[in-house]
Design a protein around this motif. Structure first.
Motif, mmCIF file in Angstrom:
data_model
loop_
_atom_site.group_PDB
_atom_site.id
_atom_site.type_symbol
_atom_site.label_atom_id
_atom_site.label_comp_id
_atom_site.label_asym_id
_atom_site.label_seq_id
_atom_site.Cartn_x
_atom_site.Cartn_y
_atom_site.Cartn_z
ATOM 1 N N ALA A 192 0.814 -1.217 0.000
ATOM 2 C CA ALA A 192 0.000 0.000 0.000
ATOM 3 C C ALA A 192 0.848 1.267 0.000
ATOM 4 C CB ALA A 192 -0.938 -0.003 1.202
ATOM 5 N N GLY A 193 2.034 1.213 0.569
ATOM 6 C CA GLY A 193 2.859 2.412 0.631
ATOM 7 C C GLY A 193 2.188 3.499 1.451
ATOM 8 N N GLU A 194 2.016 4.677 0.844
ATOM 9 C CA GLU A 194 1.374 5.777 1.559
ATOM 10 C C GLU A 194 -0.136 5.818 1.339
ATOM 11 O OE1 GLU A 194 3.265 9.480 0.683
ATOM 12 O OE2 GLU A 194 5.058 8.960 1.833
ATOM 13 N N ASN A 195 -0.678 4.826 0.678
ATOM 14 C CA ASN A 195 -2.116 4.804 0.387
ATOM 15 C C ASN A 195 -2.882 3.984 1.426
ATOM 16 O OD1 ASN A 195 -1.931 6.365 -2.043
ATOM 17 N ND2 ASN A 195 -1.081 4.549 -3.053
ATOM 18 N N ILE A 196 -2.585 4.262 2.699
ATOM 19 C CA ILE A 196 -3.218 3.506 3.777
ATOM 20 C C ILE A 196 -3.155 4.321 5.054
ATOM 21 C CG2 ILE A 196 -1.073 2.292 4.428
ATOM 22 C CD1 ILE A 196 -2.840 -0.245 4.857
ATOM 23 N N ILE A 197 -4.205 4.211 5.873
ATOM 24 C CA ILE A 197 -4.219 4.815 7.211
ATOM 25 C C ILE A 197 -4.857 3.825 8.174
ATOM 26 C CG2 ILE A 197 -4.302 7.211 6.410
ATOM 27 C CD1 ILE A 197 -7.306 7.214 7.014
ATOM 28 N N TYR A 198 -4.667 4.084 9.458
ATOM 29 C CA TYR A 198 -5.099 3.134 10.486
ATOM 30 C C TYR A 198 -5.879 3.871 11.571
ATOM 31 C CZ TYR A 198 -1.161 0.955 8.133
ATOM 32 O OH TYR A 198 -0.299 0.487 7.170
ATOM 33 N N ILE A 223 -12.869 3.724 25.834
ATOM 34 C CA ILE A 223 -11.699 4.594 25.982
ATOM 35 C C ILE A 223 -11.670 5.718 24.957
ATOM 36 C CG2 ILE A 223 -9.175 4.655 25.776
ATOM 37 C CD1 ILE A 223 -9.140 1.931 27.198
ATOM 38 N N GLY A 224 -11.928 5.418 23.676
ATOM 39 C CA GLY A 224 -11.881 6.468 22.676
ATOM 40 C C GLY A 224 -11.490 5.940 21.312
ATOM 41 N N ILE A 225 -11.082 6.848 20.437
ATOM 42 C CA ILE A 225 -10.639 6.515 19.088
ATOM 43 C C ILE A 225 -9.191 6.963 18.946
ATOM 44 C CG2 ILE A 225 -11.066 6.780 16.620
ATOM 45 C CD1 ILE A 225 -13.904 7.715 17.282
ATOM 46 N N LEU A 226 -8.348 6.086 18.431
ATOM 47 C CA LEU A 226 -6.954 6.404 18.162
ATOM 48 C C LEU A 226 -6.669 6.172 16.692
ATOM 49 C CD1 LEU A 226 -7.127 5.303 21.267
ATOM 50 C CD2 LEU A 226 -4.631 5.384 21.127
ATOM 51 N N ALA A 227 -5.730 6.930 16.130
ATOM 52 C CA ALA A 227 -5.416 6.799 14.711
ATOM 53 C C ALA A 227 -3.957 7.123 14.475
ATOM 54 C CB ALA A 227 -6.305 7.718 13.872
ATOM 55 N N SER A 228 -3.402 6.551 13.408
ATOM 56 C CA SER A 228 -1.991 6.757 13.108
ATOM 57 C C SER A 228 -1.719 6.400 11.657
ATOM 58 C CB SER A 228 -1.124 5.881 14.022
ATOM 59 O OG SER A 228 0.257 6.049 13.750
ATOM 60 N N LEU A 229 -0.553 6.842 11.180
ATOM 61 C CA LEU A 229 -0.042 6.380 9.889
ATOM 62 C C LEU A 229 0.860 5.165 10.076
ATOM 63 C CD1 LEU A 229 0.837 9.833 8.239
ATOM 64 C CD2 LEU A 229 -1.325 8.566 8.194
ATOM 65 N N ASP A 230 0.995 4.702 11.309
ATOM 66 C CA ASP A 230 1.866 3.577 11.661
ATOM 67 C C ASP A 230 1.056 2.553 12.448
ATOM 68 O OD1 ASP A 230 3.642 1.856 13.090
ATOM 69 O OD2 ASP A 230 5.250 3.328 12.966
ATOM 70 N N PRO A 231 0.865 1.345 11.920
ATOM 71 C CA PRO A 231 0.009 0.371 12.610
ATOM 72 C C PRO A 231 0.621 -0.170 13.895
ATOM 73 C CG PRO A 231 1.076 -0.666 10.725
ATOM 74 C CD PRO A 231 1.387 0.809 10.642
ATOM 75 N N VAL A 232 1.948 -0.251 13.960
ATOM 76 C CA VAL A 232 2.599 -0.756 15.168
ATOM 77 C C VAL A 232 2.446 0.257 16.296
ATOM 78 C CG1 VAL A 232 4.740 -1.631 16.159
ATOM 79 C CG2 VAL A 232 4.225 -2.064 13.747
ATOM 80 N N ALA A 233 2.700 1.531 15.981
ATOM 81 C CA ALA A 233 2.519 2.586 16.981
ATOM 82 C C ALA A 233 1.075 2.626 17.472
ATOM 83 C CB ALA A 233 2.913 3.938 16.383
ATOM 84 N N LEU A 234 0.137 2.438 16.566
ATOM 85 C CA LEU A 234 -1.273 2.483 16.941
ATOM 86 C C LEU A 234 -1.625 1.338 17.869
ATOM 87 C CD1 LEU A 234 -4.117 3.613 16.760
ATOM 88 C CD2 LEU A 234 -4.411 2.393 14.598
ATOM 89 N N ASP A 235 -1.230 0.127 17.522
ATOM 90 C CA ASP A 235 -1.528 -1.016 18.390
ATOM 91 C C ASP A 235 -0.847 -0.863 19.748
ATOM 92 O OD1 ASP A 235 -3.193 -2.252 16.586
ATOM 93 O OD2 ASP A 235 -1.835 -3.912 16.123
ATOM 94 N N LYS A 236 0.384 -0.378 19.746
ATOM 95 C CA LYS A 236 1.096 -0.165 21.007
ATOM 96 C C LYS A 236 0.364 0.872 21.867
ATOM 97 C CE LYS A 236 4.527 0.191 24.033
ATOM 98 N NZ LYS A 236 4.496 -0.668 25.243
ATOM 99 N N GLU A 271 10.644 -5.221 14.572
ATOM 100 C CA GLU A 271 11.909 -5.809 14.129
ATOM 101 C C GLU A 271 11.980 -5.948 12.612
ATOM 102 O OE1 GLU A 271 13.999 -10.207 14.355
ATOM 103 O OE2 GLU A 271 12.861 -9.521 16.105
ATOM 104 N N ILE A 272 10.855 -6.308 11.972
ATOM 105 C CA ILE A 272 10.881 -6.553 10.524
ATOM 106 C C ILE A 272 10.467 -5.325 9.714
ATOM 107 C CG2 ILE A 272 10.535 -9.029 10.813
ATOM 108 C CD1 ILE A 272 7.608 -8.656 10.002
ATOM 109 N N GLY A 273 10.226 -4.208 10.381
ATOM 110 C CA GLY A 273 10.003 -2.966 9.657
ATOM 111 C C GLY A 273 8.572 -2.628 9.304
ATOM 112 N N VAL A 274 7.613 -3.223 10.016
ATOM 113 C CA VAL A 274 6.216 -2.863 9.783
ATOM 114 C C VAL A 274 5.930 -1.459 10.307
ATOM 115 C CG1 VAL A 274 3.803 -3.515 10.211
ATOM 116 C CG2 VAL A 274 5.532 -5.291 9.915
ATOM 117 N N GLY A 275 6.607 -1.094 11.377
ATOM 118 C CA GLY A 275 6.431 0.218 11.997
ATOM 119 C C GLY A 275 7.260 0.285 13.254
ATOM 120 N N THR A 276 6.960 1.250 14.094
ATOM 121 C CA THR A 276 7.714 1.445 15.331
ATOM 122 C C THR A 276 6.767 1.559 16.516
ATOM 123 O OG1 THR A 276 9.215 2.921 16.533
ATOM 124 C CG2 THR A 276 7.766 3.941 14.907
ATOM 125 N N MET A 277 7.232 1.098 17.667
ATOM 126 C CA MET A 277 6.425 1.214 18.877
ATOM 127 C C MET A 277 6.565 2.584 19.533
ATOM 128 S SD MET A 277 6.483 -2.505 20.757
ATOM 129 C CE MET A 277 8.240 -2.832 20.609
#
Length: 286
Positions: A192-198, A223-236, A271-277
């Motif tokens: 998807a590259g930059e054509n995706i949001i979370y 709790i609420g709604i959270l959003a990010s351009l990084d799925p790992v950061a969002l899940d964390k 570790e494999i580059g999906v995103g960052t915590m």
């Protein structure tokens, strides 16, 4: 983040991300297993979908149930109200395509529904909650298991070992399953590259997934709604919100996450580059 869980807040948080959904937009949701009632209701998410002229998408299940075939899945989507507001597309209605997984330890490909390639932009709209196998379900689970065909789901659950659903009787290794989810998510992120949001909505916080037809009742307050351009950061960030909640409310969900070693998915995804915590939490209510 916003503590407001409403259609209006969902649009505000989408706009706050600053990445406009364009072209043909797929909104990846969980339609909810018939019998359960914790899934994201279409009345909550419809305004966002209509704003981006989107299509609700999902793939058929590997465990059986009432979303295991396209016809049954479409009936569930209709019964749960999704078809009333926007088109619904079962991505594997006409077969599968393969997305490569670069440097995967367990998987070399992610088998997703062939309709996946019909879309230009993807909104991963997740209901954050517990999960019987993964510990929790958020953006990574929604885009890995969620996009995969039944065969693809079986390969993820068994770390590439089997194309059948033998994992239902315990035929899987936990950490390898968690890592395979991260690898399948990487296939989507890379494609998807930059054509995706979370976007993840933290309400109805049961310890069980929306794939459960009889989930445990939520013990936590919404709790609420959270959003990010990084799925790992969002899940964390969502996991951290659970741990920041009052212990008497969050104990069951924390136990579910820990008993399944759920955060290993995030460690490996980073570790494999999906995103960052690493993340900064910005409250858009202020």
């Amino acid at each position: 983040m916003t503590k407001d869980i409403s259609p209006e807040a969902l649009i505000r948080i989408y706009e706050a991300l600053g990445r406009e959904a364009s072209g043909k937009v797929a909104v990846k949701v969980h339609m909810g297993e018939p019998g359960g009632n914790n899934y994201l209701k279409p009345e909550l998410v419809k305004d966002l979908v209509l704003t981006v002229n989107g299509t609700f998408v999902d793939s058929n299940t590997a465990y059986g149930g009432l979303r295991a075939s396209t016809a049954a899945h479409m009936q569930a989507a209709k019964d749960h109200g999704f078809t009333e507001y926007a088109p619904v597309d079962i991505l594997d209605a006409e077969g599968a395509i393969s997305l490569p997984i670069e440097n995967g330890k367990h998987l070399t490909e992610d088998l997703v529904g062939s309709h996946y390639e019909d879309y230009d932009f993807y909104i991963i709209l997740s209901h954050f909650k517990g999960h019987a196998m993964g510990g929790f379900g958020g953006a990574i689970k929604n885009m890995s298991i969620g996009f995969a065909t039944p065969k693809g789901k079986n390969l993820i659950h068994t770390a590439g070992a089997r194309e059948t659903n033998s994992w239902l009787s315990g035929g899987y290794i936990q950490n390898e399953f968690l890592e395979s989810m991260a690898e399948a998510a990487k296939a989507i992120v890379d494609d998807a590259g930059e054509n995706i949001i979370y976007i993840s909505i933290m309400n109805n916080l049961s310890v069980d997934c929306d794939c459960d037809n009889s989930p445990a009742a939520p013990e936590m307050a919404d709790i609420g709604i959270l959003a990010s351009l990084d799925p790992v950061a969002l899940d964390k960030a969502c996991v951290d919100q659970v741990y920041a909640a009052p212990e008497e409310e969050s104990a069951s969900l924390r136990t579910r996450i820990e008993s399944r070693n759920g955060t290993h998915t995030l460690d490996y995804a980073q570790e494999i580059g999906v995103g960052t915590m690493s993340y900064e939490l910005v409250n858009i209510d202020e």
